[in-house]
Design an enzyme around this catalytic site. Sequence first.
Site, PDB file in Angstrom:
ATOM      1  N   HIS A  69     -12.073 -12.057   3.576  1.00  0.00           N
ATOM      2  CA  HIS A  69     -12.500 -11.666   4.920  1.00  0.00           C
ATOM      3  C   HIS A  69     -12.946 -10.210   4.893  1.00  0.00           C
ATOM      4  CE1 HIS A  69     -10.170 -14.880   7.431  1.00  0.00           C
ATOM      5  NE2 HIS A  69     -10.620 -15.388   6.295  1.00  0.00           N
ATOM      6  N   GLU A  71     -12.158  -7.625   6.652  1.00  0.00           N
ATOM      7  CA  GLU A  71     -11.085  -6.627   6.725  1.00  0.00           C
ATOM      8  C   GLU A  71     -10.384  -6.466   5.377  1.00  0.00           C
ATOM      9  OE1 GLU A  71     -10.654  -8.920  10.740  1.00  0.00           O
ATOM     10  OE2 GLU A  71     -11.463  -9.336   8.744  1.00  0.00           O
ATOM     11  N   CYS A  99      -7.804 -12.147  12.295  1.00  0.00           N
ATOM     12  CA  CYS A  99      -7.040 -13.391  12.207  1.00  0.00           C
ATOM     13  C   CYS A  99      -5.604 -13.061  11.772  1.00  0.00           C
ATOM     14  CB  CYS A  99      -7.712 -14.314  11.182  1.00  0.00           C
ATOM     15  SG  CYS A  99      -7.490 -13.779   9.467  1.00  0.00           S
ATOM     16  N   CYS A 102      -5.505 -11.241   8.275  1.00  0.00           N
ATOM     17  CA  CYS A 102      -6.010  -9.871   8.329  1.00  0.00           C
ATOM     18  C   CYS A 102      -5.083  -8.960   9.138  1.00  0.00           C
ATOM     19  CB  CYS A 102      -7.430  -9.858   8.868  1.00  0.00           C
ATOM     20  SG  CYS A 102      -8.592 -10.651   7.736  1.00  0.00           S
TER      21      CYS A 102
END
Length: 168
Positions: A69, A71, A99, A102
């Site tokens: 992801h 992040e 999410c 993260c």
Amino acid sequence: MEEKPIHPLSVDESVDKAVHERWMKEAIAEAKRAEAIGEVPIGAVIVRGDEIIGRGYNLRETSQDATAHAEIVAIREASQAIGAWRLLDCRLYVTLEPCPMCAGAIVQSRIPQVIFGTGDPKAGCAGTLMNLLQEPRFNHRTEVVSGILQEECASMLTQFFRKLRGKV
């Protein structure tokens, strides 16, 4: 540590808003890099002082890695840049609300402030479904600012999924 509430930027914080918008535009540029390679357009930057020390964009499909992801990619780069896993004096800007994975990585890396563009009704853990960033049982809590360039961040995602489904 006192829990800090999520808050959209208020009018009296206009100087901060301009700074947040400057860095969110950098996160949006990262999201566009993801979109250019067929990834969901989500981007993130980590800022320390007046410098970006970490950049990331969604790479899940490209790398076949569920943890790739925006992040996470940005946190890894920032940690490498400063030679430490604690990102104590940094801010993370991300186009989509973090999410659960993260949010956990943000807490673990001790990032004091997260600024996101648009909420995530399916997986948002910075206030939408739950708020892992400010969970009082954790040893670290993160200030959250939401809604920075919200329309642009949301529009990128909406347009991407419309194209993907052939509903342009």
